[in-house]
Structure formats: C-alpha cells, structure tokens
Design a protein around this motif. Structure first.
Motif, mmCIF file in Angstrom:
data_model
loop_
_atom_site.group_PDB
_atom_site.id
_atom_site.type_symbol
_atom_site.label_atom_id
_atom_site.label_comp_id
_atom_site.label_asym_id
_atom_site.label_seq_id
_atom_site.Cartn_x
_atom_site.Cartn_y
_atom_site.Cartn_z
ATOM 1 N N UNK A 22 5.729 -13.055 12.089
ATOM 2 C CA UNK A 22 7.190 -13.094 12.056
ATOM 3 C C UNK A 22 7.703 -14.188 11.113
ATOM 4 N N UNK A 23 6.862 -15.204 10.869
ATOM 5 C CA UNK A 23 7.261 -16.301 9.981
ATOM 6 C C UNK A 23 6.854 -16.036 8.532
ATOM 7 N N UNK A 24 6.106 -14.952 8.297
ATOM 8 C CA UNK A 24 5.579 -14.698 6.952
ATOM 9 C C UNK A 24 6.602 -13.968 6.082
ATOM 10 N N UNK A 25 6.305 -13.928 4.790
ATOM 11 C CA UNK A 25 7.179 -13.227 3.852
ATOM 12 C C UNK A 25 6.698 -11.783 3.708
ATOM 13 N N UNK A 26 7.631 -10.818 3.810
ATOM 14 C CA UNK A 26 7.277 -9.396 3.748
ATOM 15 C C UNK A 26 7.813 -8.795 2.455
ATOM 16 N N UNK A 27 7.106 -7.783 1.963
ATOM 17 C CA UNK A 27 7.528 -7.125 0.720
ATOM 18 C C UNK A 27 7.627 -5.615 0.925
ATOM 19 N N UNK A 28 8.209 -4.926 -0.044
ATOM 20 C CA UNK A 28 8.344 -3.464 0.017
ATOM 21 C C UNK A 28 6.966 -2.805 0.141
ATOM 22 N N UNK A 29 6.822 -1.926 1.150
ATOM 23 C CA UNK A 29 5.524 -1.302 1.428
ATOM 24 C C UNK A 29 5.042 -0.346 0.360
ATOM 25 N N UNK A 30 5.901 0.015 -0.579
ATOM 26 C CA UNK A 30 5.473 1.014 -1.575
ATOM 27 C C UNK A 30 4.410 0.485 -2.538
ATOM 28 N N UNK A 31 4.184 -0.855 -2.525
ATOM 29 C CA UNK A 31 3.199 -1.411 -3.482
ATOM 30 C C UNK A 31 1.794 -0.863 -3.266
ATOM 31 N N UNK A 42 8.916 4.060 3.563
ATOM 32 C CA UNK A 42 10.025 3.114 3.618
ATOM 33 C C UNK A 42 9.737 2.113 4.719
ATOM 34 N N UNK A 43 9.013 1.034 4.367
ATOM 35 C CA UNK A 43 8.721 -0.006 5.358
ATOM 36 C C UNK A 43 8.441 -1.315 4.622
ATOM 37 N N UNK A 44 8.081 -2.323 5.366
ATOM 38 C CA UNK A 44 7.733 -3.608 4.762
ATOM 39 C C UNK A 44 6.262 -3.892 5.027
ATOM 40 N N UNK A 45 5.640 -4.641 4.122
ATOM 41 C CA UNK A 45 4.242 -5.006 4.290
ATOM 42 C C UNK A 45 4.050 -6.472 3.957
ATOM 43 N N UNK A 46 2.980 -7.031 4.514
ATOM 44 C CA UNK A 46 2.570 -8.360 4.096
ATOM 45 C C UNK A 46 1.897 -8.199 2.729
ATOM 46 N N UNK A 47 2.164 -9.086 1.764
ATOM 47 C CA UNK A 47 1.501 -8.932 0.460
ATOM 48 C C UNK A 47 -0.024 -8.973 0.643
#
Ligand code: NI
Length: 225
Positions: A22-31, A42-47
């Motif tokens: 929850x404290x981490x930075x999330x990015x667009x899951x399409x990567x 359409x979601x978020x992912x951890x890099x």
C-alpha cells in the motif's frame, strides 16, 4: 484442472505484505500485457523489479516451496518472480489468454504452463474482482480469502470482473511445470494423493512401494527438465 492452495500466507504475512504494497508506487498494468491483452487490461501493477515486490515475492516463493500441495499438483520447474496488481474504481481485465513465453530476470525464457493468483485482500473488503476462468468443464468464478492462491492452466481464457467497491490487491505469476501436459500432470497428482492415502501408517507395504515406484517411473517418462 484448477486447484486452490489455502493459507499460502498467514494473516500476519498478508497484513505485512499489504502494508508494504500500500506504501509502494504503482504503475499502469499495460506495461506487461501482450498485444491483445493491452486492449482489455485496466489495472495498476508494481513496476517489475521493485524492492517491495522482490521482498514479498521472496516470501511467497519460500511459502510455495514448503507447500506439499503446490509441489505435488504443479510439479514446478521454473517459477517466475511474483508480480502484483491492484484494481479499484471499476477497473477490470477483459477476456484474454496469458502470453505463452515469459523472460526471467536472468534472461532465461520459460513456458507458462500454469497461472497463479494469490489473493491479498479479504473478499468482504471489495465487490466484484472475481477471477473468471473458462475451464474445459465450464466457467469457474474464483474469489478466495486473503492468503489463498488459485492455480489454473495458462491455456485458459480468463478475465477479472470490475471492482466496484474497495480495492483488490493480488500477486500473480506463472510457472513452467516439469509436466507440460495438463492431463498427465493431473494424473500424477491424483496418483500421488492416492499413494499418500494408501501408505498412511504402512509405508513399507509392498504395494505402496510398488505404486511409489510407478509414480516415479511415470514422472521419469514425462518430465522435461
Ligand atoms: Ni491473465
């Protein structure tokens, strides 16, 4: 064959993982999506390679290595480092099949035989967010308690329904099994379970010894290493 592995992580481990995530930075899951997947994802992912993901991924890998059920049912050869995703505010992942080949951080390619989703949110904390897997025997809707994991053939069409309340955080990853064929792998698992049941309390019974030998000889015939 779909199989659920209960309590891969304890409640304390889930709470710790969620605090870190929850404290981490999330990015667009399409990567990390394939060409077709990118259109419906359409979601978020951890890099990939993030410190938080590495730490919790190591915890998950250690737990799976100690799970007799996972080892027997998946017969893993290569397990990808776990990744993490997050759905909220109506986010969803439409119908797709996961990429057949993935590249490990060391450059090695693995074939994705099995897909794994480890739930890190209690089901009562969100609406929607069901993993829907189109199996040979019909469609299965999966929404497991936090800390539990579902494993399903990577050949399956699947989607995640929109998360309309709360936030769904999960770990997902793939593995290459020593046994590529789903039917052969399921036979070996069923045989292992039957031998364990038969052999309970009488491990030196000649029939148990013989069947254990047959199990290993089938594994020797079919395993790709
Ligand atoms: Ni997928």
């Amino acid at each position: 064959m779909l199989f659920a592995i209960p309590d891969v992580l304890s409640a304390e481990q889930v709470a710790q993982a969620r605090k870190t995530l929850d404290a981490a930075e999330w990015i667009d899951g399409r990567v990390t999506a394939g060409h077709q997947g990118a259109h419906v994802k359409n979601n978020l992912q951890l890099p990939p390679g993030s410190a938080a993901g590495r730490d919790i991924g190591a915890l998950i890998n250690a737990a799976l290595g100690a799970s007799k059920l996972f080892m027997s049912a998946a017969l893993p050869l290569h397990v990808m480092p776990p990744m993490f995703n997050r759905y909220e505010g109506g986010q969803t992942f439409g119908t797709h099949i996961d990429n057949a080949v993935r590249v490990l951080p060391n450059g090695q390619r693995i074939r994705t035989d099995l897909s794994c989703t480890l739930f890190l949110t209690a089901p009562e904390d969100y609406d929607g967010g069901e993993l829907v897997v189109e199996d040979t025997y019909g469609t299965k809707n999966v929404k497991l308690p936090a800390g539990h994991m579902i494993v399903y053939p990577a050949t399956s069409l699947h989607h995640v329904t929109p998360v309309t309340r709360g936030c769904r955080v999960s770990s997902f990853f793939w593995l290459q099994s020593m046994i590529r064929d789903n039917t052969q792998r399921a036979l070996l698992y069923d045989m292992d379970v039957a031998i364990q049941r038969l052999g309970a309390g009488k491990p030196t019974d000649p029939s148990v010894i013989s069947l254990t030998g047959i199990y290993h000889n089938l594994l020797r015939q079919w395993a790709e290493l």
